[in-house]
Design a protein around this motif. Structure first.
Motif, PDB file in Angstrom:
ATOM      1  N   PRO A  45       0.792  -1.236   0.000  1.00 47.00           N
ATOM      2  CA  PRO A  45       0.000   0.000   0.000  1.00 47.00           C
ATOM      3  C   PRO A  45       0.823   1.285   0.000  1.00 47.00           C
ATOM      4  O   PRO A  45       0.349   2.325  -0.434  1.00 47.00           O
ATOM      5  N   LYS A  56      -1.392   9.321  -1.476  1.00 45.69           N
ATOM      6  CA  LYS A  56      -1.447   8.970  -0.059  1.00 45.69           C
ATOM      7  C   LYS A  56      -2.161  10.043   0.775  1.00 45.69           C
ATOM      8  O   LYS A  56      -2.911   9.731   1.702  1.00 45.69           O
ATOM      9  N   SER A  59      -5.923   9.648   0.321  1.00 46.58           N
ATOM     10  CA  SER A  59      -6.473   8.496   1.053  1.00 46.58           C
ATOM     11  C   SER A  59      -6.487   8.763   2.561  1.00 46.58           C
ATOM     12  O   SER A  59      -7.397   8.316   3.261  1.00 46.58           O
ATOM     13  N   LYS A  60      -5.500   9.508   3.066  1.00 45.94           N
ATOM     14  CA  LYS A  60      -5.482   9.858   4.490  1.00 45.94           C
ATOM     15  C   LYS A  60      -6.643  10.789   4.827  1.00 45.94           C
ATOM     16  O   LYS A  60      -7.273  10.656   5.882  1.00 45.94           O
ATOM     17  N   TYR A  63      -9.790   8.787   4.840  1.00 49.19           N
ATOM     18  CA  TYR A  63      -9.812   7.949   6.047  1.00 49.19           C
ATOM     19  C   TYR A  63     -10.263   8.757   7.265  1.00 49.19           C
ATOM     20  O   TYR A  63     -11.137   8.323   8.029  1.00 49.19           O
ATOM     21  N   HIS A 105      -5.771   2.828   8.195  1.00 45.74           N
ATOM     22  CA  HIS A 105      -5.568   3.555   6.943  1.00 45.74           C
ATOM     23  C   HIS A 105      -5.065   2.622   5.845  1.00 45.74           C
ATOM     24  O   HIS A 105      -5.480   2.724   4.686  1.00 45.74           O
ATOM     25  N   ARG A 109      -6.831   1.907   2.397  1.00 45.19           N
ATOM     26  CA  ARG A 109      -6.065   2.219   1.181  1.00 45.19           C
ATOM     27  C   ARG A 109      -6.086   1.037   0.210  1.00 45.19           C
ATOM     28  O   ARG A 109      -6.258   1.207  -0.996  1.00 45.19           O
TER      29      ARG A 109
END
Length: 245
Positions: A45, A56, A59-60, A63, A105, A109
């Motif tokens: 990931p 990234k 996606s954070k 999340y 996370h 992801r």
């Protein structure tokens, strides 16, 4: 081996092999070599290829937004049931701690990366794309769930990648797609991770045993130095090959 090193080696090997076999190379071929040279690490990931498809930071953010949303839903649902602010707060706190322990996370992801390829496969199906193209994207949707350096780092996956790319190449008349895609993919395994301490399971799924030709630890000073040296050697070989032509 680091992602940027895999990518550089994939491009250089693609250029060198094209010189050896006298195959014309284009910017598209170079891009194909670059992408497929880091594709095996889609099972990681945090890899460069994962960031290529899903940033990234994005996606954070998703999340955190999801955790906050779940938190709010749990609190107001609990408040509606028992009508006690303090009790609802305690229930929400305990529940969210449990959820965060399970819904990490990295898990989310993997899920997002998988969904990207699943949605792409659905879109390809809806526009009546050929089955090999759809099958290829479905395989990529499974990659994030594989154990790191398992089936994606094997001879089987390299052969399968060549077969699928060859069918796509023939159907859509994409010149040398299978050649440069497979060269890039193979460079990741045979000119990269095979020389690291962790090794690669070349015969997976027949055998889980990981083979390693060296014991270099990825990210160490000595390993990084050797990566640079290997790249310099490849560049020298390419220049030498061009001069000889």
């Amino acid at each position: 081996m680091r992602g940027k090193t895999h990518c550089t080696i994939g491009v250089l090997v693609g250029i060198q092999v094209s010189l050896i076999f006298k195959i014309p190379i284009s910017l598209f071929n170079i891009i194909v070599s670059a992408i497929f040279s880091i594709l095996p690490d889609l099972d990681e990931p945090n890899s460069l290829i994962s960031d290529f498809f899903l940033n990234k930071n994005i996606s954070k953010f998703i999340y955190k937004a999801l955790i906050y949303f779940i938190n709010i839903i749990i609190f107001f649902t609990s408040l509606k049931i028992n009508n006690n602010f303090y009790l609802s707060s305690i229930i929400t706190f305990i529940t969210i701690v449990i959820i965060e322990a399970k819904l990490t996370h990295m898990f989310l992801r993997k899920l997002f990366l998988s969904l990207i390829f699943l949605l792409l496969a659905i879109c390809l199906y809806l526009i009546k794309s050929r089955v090999y193209f759809i099958f290829f994207t479905l395989i990529l949707s499974l990659f994030p769930w594989f154990k790191h350096r398992s089936i994606s780092h094997s001879i089987f996956s390299t052969v399968l990648m060549f077969f699928l790319l060859k069918q796509i190449e023939l159907i859509y008349s994409i010149s040398n797609l299978s050649f440069f895609g497979t060269v890039g993919y193979a460079s990741h395994i045979f000119l990269g991770d095979l020389f690291t301490k962790q090794g690669v399971p070349l015969l997976y799924p027949l055998s889980n045993k990981k083979l390693s030709l060296c014991s270099f630890r990825v990210g160490s000073f000595f390993s990084n130095l050797l990566e640079i040296l290997f790249i310099v050697i490849l560049i020298y070989i390419i220049i030498y090959s061009i001069i000889k032509i």
